[in-house]
Design a protein around this motif. Sequence first.
Motif, PDB file in Angstrom:
ATOM      1  N   ALA A  12     -13.985  76.584  20.341  1.00 42.42           N
ATOM      2  CA  ALA A  12     -14.214  77.250  19.056  1.00 42.42           C
ATOM      3  C   ALA A  12     -14.303  78.764  19.240  1.00 42.42           C
ATOM      4  O   ALA A  12     -13.807  79.534  18.400  1.00 42.42           O
ATOM      5  CB  ALA A  12     -15.492  76.723  18.415  1.00 42.42           C
ATOM      6  N   ALA A  13     -14.919  79.207  20.340  1.00 42.03           N
ATOM      7  CA  ALA A  13     -15.002  80.643  20.619  1.00 42.03           C
ATOM      8  C   ALA A  13     -13.613  81.233  20.845  1.00 42.03           C
ATOM      9  O   ALA A  13     -13.293  82.316  20.337  1.00 42.03           O
ATOM     10  CB  ALA A  13     -15.888  80.882  21.840  1.00 42.03           C
ATOM     11  N   LYS A  14     -12.781  80.512  21.579  1.00 46.20           N
ATOM     12  CA  LYS A  14     -11.425  80.991  21.835  1.00 46.20           C
ATOM     13  C   LYS A  14     -10.625  81.091  20.541  1.00 46.20           C
ATOM     14  O   LYS A  14      -9.872  82.047  20.329  1.00 46.20           O
ATOM     15  CB  LYS A  14     -10.727  80.070  22.828  1.00 46.20           C
ATOM     16  CG  LYS A  14     -11.263  80.155  24.245  1.00 46.20           C
ATOM     17  CD  LYS A  14     -10.524  79.196  25.159  1.00 46.20           C
ATOM     18  CE  LYS A  14     -11.015  79.294  26.597  1.00 46.20           C
ATOM     19  NZ  LYS A  14     -10.323  78.313  27.476  1.00 46.20           N
ATOM     20  N   LYS A  15     -10.788  80.116  19.668  1.00 46.97           N
ATOM     21  CA  LYS A  15     -10.063  80.122  18.397  1.00 46.97           C
ATOM     22  C   LYS A  15     -10.517  81.280  17.514  1.00 46.97           C
ATOM     23  O   LYS A  15      -9.701  81.927  16.845  1.00 46.97           O
ATOM     24  CB  LYS A  15     -10.252  78.785  17.687  1.00 46.97           C
ATOM     25  CG  LYS A  15      -9.504  77.632  18.335  1.00 46.97           C
ATOM     26  CD  LYS A  15      -9.750  76.323  17.597  1.00 46.97           C
ATOM     27  CE  LYS A  15      -9.007  75.174  18.259  1.00 46.97           C
ATOM     28  NZ  LYS A  15      -9.280  73.878  17.584  1.00 46.97           N
ATOM     29  N   ALA A  16     -11.839  81.536  17.506  1.00 44.15           N
ATOM     30  CA  ALA A  16     -12.353  82.650  16.708  1.00 44.15           C
ATOM     31  C   ALA A  16     -11.790  83.976  17.210  1.00 44.15           C
ATOM     32  O   ALA A  16     -11.417  84.848  16.416  1.00 44.15           O
ATOM     33  CB  ALA A  16     -13.877  82.663  16.758  1.00 44.15           C
ATOM     34  N   ALA A  17     -11.724  84.126  18.531  1.00 48.16           N
ATOM     35  CA  ALA A  17     -11.183  85.360  19.104  1.00 48.16           C
ATOM     36  C   ALA A  17      -9.704  85.509  18.784  1.00 48.16           C
ATOM     37  O   ALA A  17      -9.226  86.591  18.404  1.00 48.16           O
ATOM     38  CB  ALA A  17     -11.409  85.376  20.613  1.00 48.16           C
ATOM     39  N   GLU A  18      -8.975  84.415  18.922  1.00 53.87           N
ATOM     40  CA  GLU A  18      -7.539  84.463  18.630  1.00 53.87           C
ATOM     41  C   GLU A  18      -7.283  84.838  17.176  1.00 53.87           C
ATOM     42  O   GLU A  18      -6.400  85.651  16.866  1.00 53.87           O
ATOM     43  CB  GLU A  18      -6.914  83.100  18.938  1.00 53.87           C
ATOM     44  CG  GLU A  18      -5.412  83.060  18.740  1.00 53.87           C
ATOM     45  CD  GLU A  18      -4.806  81.713  19.099  1.00 53.87           C
ATOM     46  OE1 GLU A  18      -3.569  81.578  19.002  1.00 53.87           O
ATOM     47  OE2 GLU A  18      -5.562  80.791  19.483  1.00 53.87           O
ATOM     48  N   LYS A  19      -8.070  84.278  16.280  1.00 57.32           N
ATOM     49  CA  LYS A  19      -7.918  84.571  14.856  1.00 57.32           C
ATOM     50  C   LYS A  19      -8.197  86.039  14.552  1.00 57.32           C
ATOM     51  O   LYS A  19      -7.571  86.637  13.673  1.00 57.32           O
ATOM     52  CB  LYS A  19      -8.856  83.675  14.045  1.00 57.32           C
ATOM     53  CG  LYS A  19      -8.710  83.831  12.545  1.00 57.32           C
ATOM     54  CD  LYS A  19      -9.625  82.870  11.798  1.00 57.32           C
ATOM     55  CE  LYS A  19      -9.480  83.045  10.294  1.00 57.32           C
ATOM     56  NZ  LYS A  19     -10.374  82.104   9.555  1.00 57.32           N
ATOM     57  N   SER A  20      -9.131  86.638  15.307  1.00 61.86           N
ATOM     58  CA  SER A  20      -9.509  88.032  15.059  1.00 61.86           C
ATOM     59  C   SER A  20      -8.595  89.033  15.748  1.00 61.86           C
ATOM     60  O   SER A  20      -8.706  90.241  15.519  1.00 61.86           O
ATOM     61  CB  SER A  20     -10.948  88.265  15.541  1.00 61.86           C
ATOM     62  OG  SER A  20     -11.013  88.253  16.950  1.00 61.86           O
ATOM     63  N   GLY A  21      -7.729  88.544  16.633  1.00 63.18           N
ATOM     64  CA  GLY A  21      -6.844  89.449  17.355  1.00 63.18           C
ATOM     65  C   GLY A  21      -7.486  90.105  18.561  1.00 63.18           C
ATOM     66  O   GLY A  21      -6.966  91.081  19.100  1.00 63.18           O
ATOM     67  N   ILE A  22      -8.634  89.550  19.006  1.00 62.14           N
ATOM     68  CA  ILE A  22      -9.340  90.063  20.185  1.00 62.14           C
ATOM     69  C   ILE A  22      -9.071  89.135  21.364  1.00 62.14           C
ATOM     70  O   ILE A  22      -9.169  87.912  21.234  1.00 62.14           O
ATOM     71  CB  ILE A  22     -10.865  90.144  19.929  1.00 62.14           C
ATOM     72  CG1 ILE A  22     -11.169  91.028  18.723  1.00 62.14           C
ATOM     73  CG2 ILE A  22     -11.592  90.645  21.175  1.00 62.14           C
ATOM     74  CD1 ILE A  22     -10.856  92.477  18.900  1.00 62.14           C
ATOM     75  N   ALA A  23      -8.747  89.699  22.515  1.00 62.95           N
ATOM     76  CA  ALA A  23      -8.571  88.887  23.723  1.00 62.95           C
ATOM     77  C   ALA A  23      -9.946  88.552  24.296  1.00 62.95           C
ATOM     78  O   ALA A  23     -10.731  89.453  24.581  1.00 62.95           O
ATOM     79  CB  ALA A  23      -7.739  89.648  24.742  1.00 62.95           C
ATOM     80  N   LEU A  24     -10.231  87.265  24.446  1.00 63.39           N
ATOM     81  CA  LEU A  24     -11.502  86.805  25.012  1.00 63.39           C
ATOM     82  C   LEU A  24     -11.236  86.241  26.399  1.00 63.39           C
ATOM     83  O   LEU A  24     -10.520  85.248  26.554  1.00 63.39           O
ATOM     84  CB  LEU A  24     -12.121  85.735  24.113  1.00 63.39           C
ATOM     85  CG  LEU A  24     -13.381  85.042  24.644  1.00 63.39           C
ATOM     86  CD1 LEU A  24     -14.521  86.035  24.812  1.00 63.39           C
ATOM     87  CD2 LEU A  24     -13.785  83.889  23.732  1.00 63.39           C
ATOM     88  N   ILE A  25     -11.818  86.880  27.401  1.00 56.93           N
ATOM     89  CA  ILE A  25     -11.661  86.433  28.784  1.00 56.93           C
ATOM     90  C   ILE A  25     -12.932  85.718  29.211  1.00 56.93           C
ATOM     91  O   ILE A  25     -14.026  86.301  29.185  1.00 56.93           O
ATOM     92  CB  ILE A  25     -11.376  87.627  29.713  1.00 56.93           C
ATOM     93  CG1 ILE A  25     -10.058  88.298  29.323  1.00 56.93           C
ATOM     94  CG2 ILE A  25     -11.343  87.179  31.171  1.00 56.93           C
ATOM     95  CD1 ILE A  25      -9.765  89.567  30.104  1.00 56.93           C
TER      96      ILE A  25
END
Length: 234
Positions: free
Chosen positions: A204-217
């Motif tokens: 869910a965290a990865k999806k939220a980041a992807e939706k916002s256009g932020i790369a989450l490592i």
Amino acid sequence: MTEITFYGHSTFLLKIGEKEILFDPFISPNDLASEIDIESINPDYILVTHGHEDHVADVESIAKRSGAMVVANYEVATWFSKKGIENYHPMNHGGSKSFDFGKVKYVNAIHSSTLPDGTPGGNPGGFVVKTDSVCFYFAGDTALTYDMKLIGKQFEVDFAFFPIGDNFTMDIHDALEAANFVGTKTIIGMHYNTFPYIEIDIEAAKKAAEKSGIALILLNIGEKITFDPHRWEK
């Protein structure tokens, strides 16, 4: 280039040029980091955001073995000096100091700070580190705060380390807003899944980041990545 190694929870080692900077060492008490050989970690500096045990547990042992300089707020730095650490540098909010790897600014964090023996740890903080090749923000444990907008005005932040575990700190949604505040498109997540209180839904965290256009490592413990101004590499 900047090498980043994750040792679990909020513990990262950054190699910048020939210098190694360790942040918030909590390794030996962390069962998830049991495969890490703590004796092999020999930084030149240890930067400590606040006094909670899950950020300072291994400061004393690593500093005494390696001779690393401990950089923290005044209360935390002097607490370690009373434990026999002679190589330390105290800071406080808004202050900056140039070291041989770059310039460090100690910035606000919204949290608490008590040292393991109950001694008050002063006010918690984070660090903005600017070198010849990179600028990054290590937020420490914090809530989302409008003060982060000042970081975005003063610095061109390449990437930021943000807590995403919720309960004691920001969650992923606040971390994504914090990324917007400081003007970065890349977050390295920390302070999650170490304890039951901060377990999160990673997908869910990865999806939220992807939706916002932020790369989450999100790194595995022991994993190393390399940043240069143009790309990330594993």
